[in-house]
Motif scaffolding. Sequence first.
Motif, mmCIF file in Angstrom:
data_model
loop_
_atom_site.group_PDB
_atom_site.id
_atom_site.type_symbol
_atom_site.label_atom_id
_atom_site.label_comp_id
_atom_site.label_asym_id
_atom_site.label_seq_id
_atom_site.Cartn_x
_atom_site.Cartn_y
_atom_site.Cartn_z
ATOM 1 N N GLU A 92 0.548 -1.082 -0.147
ATOM 2 C CA GLU A 92 0.225 -0.087 0.014
ATOM 3 C C GLU A 92 0.848 1.161 -0.012
ATOM 4 O O GLU A 92 1.681 1.504 0.958
ATOM 5 C CB GLU A 92 -0.890 -0.062 1.366
ATOM 6 C CG GLU A 92 -1.845 0.651 1.215
ATOM 7 C CD GLU A 92 -3.000 0.587 2.328
ATOM 8 O OE1 GLU A 92 -3.869 1.487 2.780
ATOM 9 O OE2 GLU A 92 -2.452 -0.333 3.275
ATOM 10 N N GLN A 93 0.458 2.181 -1.032
ATOM 11 C CA GLN A 93 1.384 3.248 -1.131
ATOM 12 C C GLN A 93 1.404 4.221 0.097
ATOM 13 O O GLN A 93 2.731 4.641 0.537
ATOM 14 C CB GLN A 93 1.097 4.189 -2.203
ATOM 15 C CG GLN A 93 1.697 5.487 -2.611
ATOM 16 C CD GLN A 93 3.041 4.888 -3.203
ATOM 17 O OE1 GLN A 93 3.595 4.006 -3.817
ATOM 18 N NE2 GLN A 93 4.188 5.969 -3.128
ATOM 19 N N GLU A 94 0.424 4.611 0.873
ATOM 20 C CA GLU A 94 0.405 5.317 1.874
ATOM 21 C C GLU A 94 1.369 4.713 3.221
ATOM 22 O O GLU A 94 2.014 5.241 3.844
ATOM 23 C CB GLU A 94 -0.825 5.590 2.623
ATOM 24 C CG GLU A 94 -1.681 6.364 1.514
ATOM 25 C CD GLU A 94 -2.506 5.792 0.488
ATOM 26 O OE1 GLU A 94 -2.428 4.642 0.441
ATOM 27 O OE2 GLU A 94 -3.370 6.234 -0.146
ATOM 28 N N ASN A 128 1.542 14.762 9.152
ATOM 29 C CA ASN A 128 0.198 15.500 9.374
ATOM 30 C C ASN A 128 -0.185 16.346 7.791
ATOM 31 O O ASN A 128 -1.292 16.226 7.640
ATOM 32 C CB ASN A 128 0.499 16.487 10.256
ATOM 33 C CG ASN A 128 0.350 16.082 11.613
ATOM 34 O OD1 ASN A 128 -0.401 14.914 11.943
ATOM 35 N ND2 ASN A 128 0.796 16.783 12.684
ATOM 36 N N GLN A 129 0.814 16.617 7.100
ATOM 37 C CA GLN A 129 0.607 17.243 5.933
ATOM 38 C C GLN A 129 0.095 16.131 4.829
ATOM 39 O O GLN A 129 -0.832 16.327 4.168
ATOM 40 C CB GLN A 129 1.632 17.943 5.421
ATOM 41 C CG GLN A 129 1.816 19.367 5.920
ATOM 42 C CD GLN A 129 3.078 19.966 5.462
ATOM 43 O OE1 GLN A 129 3.811 19.500 4.412
ATOM 44 N NE2 GLN A 129 3.395 21.241 6.018
ATOM 45 N N TYR A 134 -4.676 8.989 5.980
ATOM 46 C CA TYR A 134 -4.420 7.418 6.082
ATOM 47 C C TYR A 134 -4.203 6.915 7.462
ATOM 48 O O TYR A 134 -4.634 5.711 7.924
ATOM 49 C CB TYR A 134 -2.854 7.049 5.174
ATOM 50 C CG TYR A 134 -2.611 5.749 5.404
ATOM 51 C CD1 TYR A 134 -3.091 4.807 4.920
ATOM 52 C CD2 TYR A 134 -1.567 5.386 6.151
ATOM 53 C CE1 TYR A 134 -2.879 3.439 4.939
ATOM 54 C CE2 TYR A 134 -0.962 4.095 6.379
ATOM 55 C CZ TYR A 134 -1.796 3.213 5.696
ATOM 56 O OH TYR A 134 -1.177 1.918 5.853
ATOM 57 N N VAL A 135 -3.499 7.578 8.240
ATOM 58 C CA VAL A 135 -3.079 7.277 9.643
ATOM 59 C C VAL A 135 -4.517 7.297 10.568
ATOM 60 O O VAL A 135 -4.468 6.168 11.054
ATOM 61 C CB VAL A 135 -2.096 8.126 10.432
ATOM 62 C CG1 VAL A 135 -2.302 7.996 12.181
ATOM 63 C CG2 VAL A 135 -0.913 8.186 9.946
ATOM 64 N N VAL A 136 -5.215 7.937 10.257
ATOM 65 C CA VAL A 136 -6.620 8.039 10.748
ATOM 66 C C VAL A 136 -7.478 6.844 10.609
ATOM 67 O O VAL A 136 -8.012 6.051 11.360
ATOM 68 C CB VAL A 136 -7.476 9.315 10.895
ATOM 69 C CG1 VAL A 136 -8.857 9.232 11.311
ATOM 70 C CG2 VAL A 136 -6.889 10.457 11.611
ATOM 71 N N SER A 140 -8.598 3.269 12.832
ATOM 72 C CA SER A 140 -10.008 2.938 12.948
ATOM 73 C C SER A 140 -10.190 1.537 12.277
ATOM 74 O O SER A 140 -11.415 1.248 12.611
ATOM 75 C CB SER A 140 -10.839 4.107 12.335
ATOM 76 O OG SER A 140 -10.649 4.294 11.234
ATOM 77 N N MET A 141 -9.562 1.127 11.580
ATOM 78 C CA MET A 141 -9.725 -0.092 10.863
ATOM 79 C C MET A 141 -9.860 -1.271 11.882
ATOM 80 O O MET A 141 -8.944 -1.129 12.704
ATOM 81 C CB MET A 141 -8.726 -0.295 9.712
ATOM 82 C CG MET A 141 -8.873 0.353 8.521
ATOM 83 S SD MET A 141 -7.976 -0.389 6.934
ATOM 84 C CE MET A 141 -6.313 -0.063 7.870
#
Length: 144
Positions: A92-94, A128-129, A134-136, A140-141
């Motif tokens: 996954e790219q992110e 953050n930018q 993605y992190v959020v 939550s997954m």
Amino acid sequence: DGDLQTDGNRSGHLQNGDLVLAAEGMRNEEIFRIIGAQLAEIGDQLDKEIQARVVNDLVQHFLNENLSREEITRCLSQAVEGLARAIPSDMEQEKALLVLAMVLTKKVANRVPSLLHRIFSTTVNYINQHLHTYVVRMVSMPVA
């Protein structure tokens, strides 16, 4: 319940002689540990792929006190994106960008410990930018 104590442990109470911890806090803590372990495993794999030249160039940028916060974040972003081009397409790219940013942070701080604060705050700014959503989403997954 669920608050951290000054010794770093979770608070709880005794019920029938057993320590009962806040279920929600423990669930979140477990999720964060699992995510952290997965990211660390990927980071260990990617760590070997990062050439010393990339780290040295990044160190030089961080040592340049004339660069603004935006310019230094752009340097980190360019390094991460350049390395990401060599990542296998099945990742996954992110996730790759996140792990690369963290591995570069570790490598720069290990190379020049006095840069720890600057590289850490720059990496947080970068995440953050570019990767906040993605992190959020990742947190939550449900974890498999």
